[in-house]
Design a protein around this motif. Structure first.
Motif, PDB file in Angstrom:
ATOM      1  N   THR A  81      61.581  36.381  -1.995  1.00 51.58           N
ATOM      2  CA  THR A  81      61.825  35.018  -1.509  1.00 51.58           C
ATOM      3  C   THR A  81      62.939  35.036  -0.463  1.00 51.58           C
ATOM      4  N   GLN A  82      63.994  35.801  -0.736  1.00 50.23           N
ATOM      5  CA  GLN A  82      65.108  35.883   0.219  1.00 50.23           C
ATOM      6  C   GLN A  82      64.691  36.628   1.492  1.00 50.23           C
ATOM      7  N   VAL A  83      63.845  37.658   1.336  1.00 51.07           N
ATOM      8  CA  VAL A  83      63.349  38.392   2.512  1.00 51.07           C
ATOM      9  C   VAL A  83      62.559  37.440   3.416  1.00 51.07           C
ATOM     10  N   ALA A  84      61.686  36.629   2.796  1.00 50.28           N
ATOM     11  CA  ALA A  84      60.896  35.665   3.572  1.00 50.28           C
ATOM     12  C   ALA A  84      61.825  34.675   4.278  1.00 50.28           C
ATOM     13  N   GLY A  85      62.870  34.235   3.579  1.00 46.93           N
ATOM     14  CA  GLY A  85      63.838  33.321   4.173  1.00 46.93           C
ATOM     15  C   GLY A  85      64.608  33.975   5.316  1.00 46.93           C
ATOM     16  N   ALA A  86      64.944  35.257   5.143  1.00 45.76           N
ATOM     17  CA  ALA A  86      65.665  35.992   6.194  1.00 45.76           C
ATOM     18  C   ALA A  86      64.798  36.128   7.442  1.00 45.76           C
ATOM     19  N   LEU A  87      63.502  36.358   7.249  1.00 42.75           N
ATOM     20  CA  LEU A  87      62.583  36.463   8.393  1.00 42.75           C
ATOM     21  C   LEU A  87      62.553  35.149   9.164  1.00 42.75           C
ATOM     22  N   ASP A  88      62.502  34.045   8.420  1.00 44.21           N
ATOM     23  CA  ASP A  88      62.511  32.723   9.063  1.00 44.21           C
ATOM     24  C   ASP A  88      63.774  32.545   9.893  1.00 44.21           C
ATOM     25  N   ARG A  89      64.907  32.931   9.326  1.00 40.10           N
ATOM     26  CA  ARG A  89      66.179  32.750  10.030  1.00 40.10           C
ATOM     27  C   ARG A  89      66.298  33.665  11.239  1.00 40.10           C
ATOM     28  N   LEU A  90      65.732  34.884  11.146  1.00 39.19           N
ATOM     29  CA  LEU A  90      65.797  35.815  12.274  1.00 39.19           C
ATOM     30  C   LEU A  90      64.941  35.314  13.435  1.00 39.19           C
ATOM     31  N   GLY A  91      63.879  34.599  13.126  1.00 43.19           N
ATOM     32  CA  GLY A  91      62.999  34.075  14.176  1.00 43.19           C
ATOM     33  C   GLY A  91      62.517  35.187  15.088  1.00 43.19           C
ATOM     34  N   LYS A  92      62.635  34.957  16.380  1.00 44.45           N
ATOM     35  CA  LYS A  92      62.178  35.919  17.394  1.00 44.45           C
ATOM     36  C   LYS A  92      62.840  37.280  17.237  1.00 44.45           C
ATOM     37  N   ARG A  93      64.119  37.247  16.844  1.00 42.19           N
ATOM     38  CA  ARG A  93      64.860  38.518  16.702  1.00 42.19           C
ATOM     39  C   ARG A  93      64.214  39.426  15.670  1.00 42.19           C
ATOM     40  N   GLY A  94      63.476  38.823  14.744  1.00 43.65           N
ATOM     41  CA  GLY A  94      62.864  39.594  13.669  1.00 43.65           C
ATOM     42  C   GLY A  94      61.444  40.062  13.959  1.00 43.65           C
ATOM     43  N   ASP A  95      60.980  39.825  15.184  1.00 44.40           N
ATOM     44  CA  ASP A  95      59.602  40.195  15.523  1.00 44.40           C
ATOM     45  C   ASP A  95      59.307  41.673  15.296  1.00 44.40           C
ATOM     46  N   PRO A 183      71.779  36.189  -0.446  1.00 44.67           N
ATOM     47  CA  PRO A 183      70.948  35.058  -0.015  1.00 44.67           C
ATOM     48  C   PRO A 183      70.366  35.314   1.379  1.00 44.67           C
ATOM     49  N   ALA A 184      69.303  34.581   1.704  1.00 44.20           N
ATOM     50  CA  ALA A 184      68.556  34.814   2.942  1.00 44.20           C
ATOM     51  C   ALA A 184      69.442  34.842   4.185  1.00 44.20           C
ATOM     52  N   GLU A 185      70.397  33.900   4.241  1.00 41.93           N
ATOM     53  CA  GLU A 185      71.277  33.795   5.407  1.00 41.93           C
ATOM     54  C   GLU A 185      72.052  35.105   5.626  1.00 41.93           C
ATOM     55  N   GLN A 186      72.627  35.617   4.517  1.00 39.55           N
ATOM     56  CA  GLN A 186      73.395  36.860   4.576  1.00 39.55           C
ATOM     57  C   GLN A 186      72.490  38.041   4.926  1.00 39.55           C
ATOM     58  N   MET A 187      71.308  38.049   4.329  1.00 39.96           N
ATOM     59  CA  MET A 187      70.349  39.126   4.581  1.00 39.96           C
ATOM     60  C   MET A 187      69.979  39.169   6.064  1.00 39.96           C
ATOM     61  N   ALA A 188      69.753  38.000   6.644  1.00 42.92           N
ATOM     62  CA  ALA A 188      69.399  37.916   8.061  1.00 42.92           C
ATOM     63  C   ALA A 188      70.536  38.458   8.927  1.00 42.92           C
ATOM     64  N   THR A 189      71.768  38.108   8.581  1.00 44.54           N
ATOM     65  CA  THR A 189      72.936  38.584   9.329  1.00 44.54           C
ATOM     66  C   THR A 189      73.048  40.104   9.219  1.00 44.54           C
ATOM     67  N   ASP A 190      72.862  40.627   7.995  1.00 44.49           N
ATOM     68  CA  ASP A 190      72.961  42.075   7.762  1.00 44.49           C
ATOM     69  C   ASP A 190      71.898  42.838   8.561  1.00 44.49           C
ATOM     70  N   ILE A 191      70.712  42.280   8.620  1.00 41.51           N
ATOM     71  CA  ILE A 191      69.614  42.948   9.344  1.00 41.51           C
ATOM     72  C   ILE A 191      69.853  42.873  10.857  1.00 41.51           C
ATOM     73  N   ALA A 192      70.239  41.682  11.328  1.00 37.82           N
ATOM     74  CA  ALA A 192      70.395  41.450  12.765  1.00 37.82           C
ATOM     75  C   ALA A 192      71.400  42.423  13.392  1.00 37.82           C
ATOM     76  N   LYS A 193      72.430  42.784  12.631  1.00 33.25           N
ATOM     77  CA  LYS A 193      73.460  43.718  13.111  1.00 33.25           C
ATOM     78  C   LYS A 193      72.884  45.018  13.631  1.00 33.25           C
ATOM     79  N   HIS A 194      71.731  45.414  13.065  1.00 31.09           N
ATOM     80  CA  HIS A 194      71.172  46.730  13.367  1.00 31.09           C
ATOM     81  C   HIS A 194      69.998  46.691  14.341  1.00 31.09           C
ATOM     82  N   LEU A 195      69.663  45.519  14.826  1.00 33.86           N
ATOM     83  CA  LEU A 195      68.419  45.398  15.596  1.00 33.86           C
ATOM     84  C   LEU A 195      68.559  45.691  17.083  1.00 33.86           C
ATOM     85  N   GLU A 196      69.796  45.860  17.558  1.00 37.58           N
ATOM     86  CA  GLU A 196      69.944  46.066  19.004  1.00 37.58           C
ATOM     87  C   GLU A 196      69.544  47.457  19.445  1.00 37.58           C
TER      88      GLU A 196
END
Ligand code: NI
Length: 196
Positions: A81-95, A183-196
């Motif tokens: 559930t949190q992974v799905a929420g993190a994907l929503d928050r990442l939006g385009k960045r999570g493509d 939580p999803a918000e934190q998960m999204a932040t943690d993932i986004a850090k590594h996406l560049e």
């Protein structure tokens, strides 16, 4: 005569030890460079369509890999559930992020069961299973712990398992563990850090 031969083999022994130690260091340095911390590696599993999916098929994407099982009463549904929420928050960045849910309960989690389960949280999550041998191999590669409990009277059982999200790079290398209980918000932040 005795002391003469000793004068030869002791230096030879020292050289041999140095060569072995150097080789061990070199191979460790090599594996660290090519495979993160040695987490991850080749796998061959089955998707809901009954199609074989290997690590090579997923190259070019960041993988968010999680191990669990569909009968899991609490941790797996909460995490997905949190992974799905993190994907929503990442939006385009999570493509470029492909979440993968791999079962540790291949007896009950058939390709269709695990695919439907994962997709119920988000159609983006790829559910995979395999033969018990394939699951044993992939969990070994990711250093995942799992152990099935004793079946109760009705034959149902729980499976104890470690709960870590593994972020893998587009080249298949391990990048970082992502906290699965965040939580999803934190998960999204943690993932986004590594996406560049
Ligand atoms: Ni679980």
């Amino acid at each position: 005569m005795k002391s003469l031969s000793r004068a030869v083999w002791i230096p030879a022994l020292i050289v041999a030890v140095l060569v072995l130690a150097g080789g061990a260091w070199w191979s460790m340095a090599g594996s660290t460079k090519s495979g993160g911390l040695g987490i991850g590696g080749p796998f061959s599993l089955t998707s809901g369509a009954g199609r074989t999916v290997t690590d090579r098929d997923l190259r070019g994407k960041f993988l968010l890999v999680y191990f669990g099982y569909t009968f899991c009463p609490d941790v797996c549904p909460t995490t997905l559930t949190q992974v799905a929420g993190a994907l929503d928050r990442l939006g385009k960045r999570g493509d470029r992020v492909q979440p993968v849910f791999i079962t540790v309960d291949p007896q009950r989690d058939t390709p269709q069961v695990v695919a439907d389960y994962a997709a119920a949280f988000s159609p983006r999550i790829l559910g995979l299973t395999g033969t018990p041998e394939q699951i044993a191999a992939v969990t070994r590669a990711y250093r995942v712990y799992y152990a099935a409990g004793k079946p109760d009277g009705s034959g149902s059982y729980s499976v104890d398992h470690s709960s870590i999200l593994y972020l893998m790079g587009p080249d298949g290398d391990f990048i970082a563990p992502i906290r699965a209980d965040a939580p999803a918000e934190q998960m999204a932040t943690d993932i986004a850090k590594h996406l560049e």
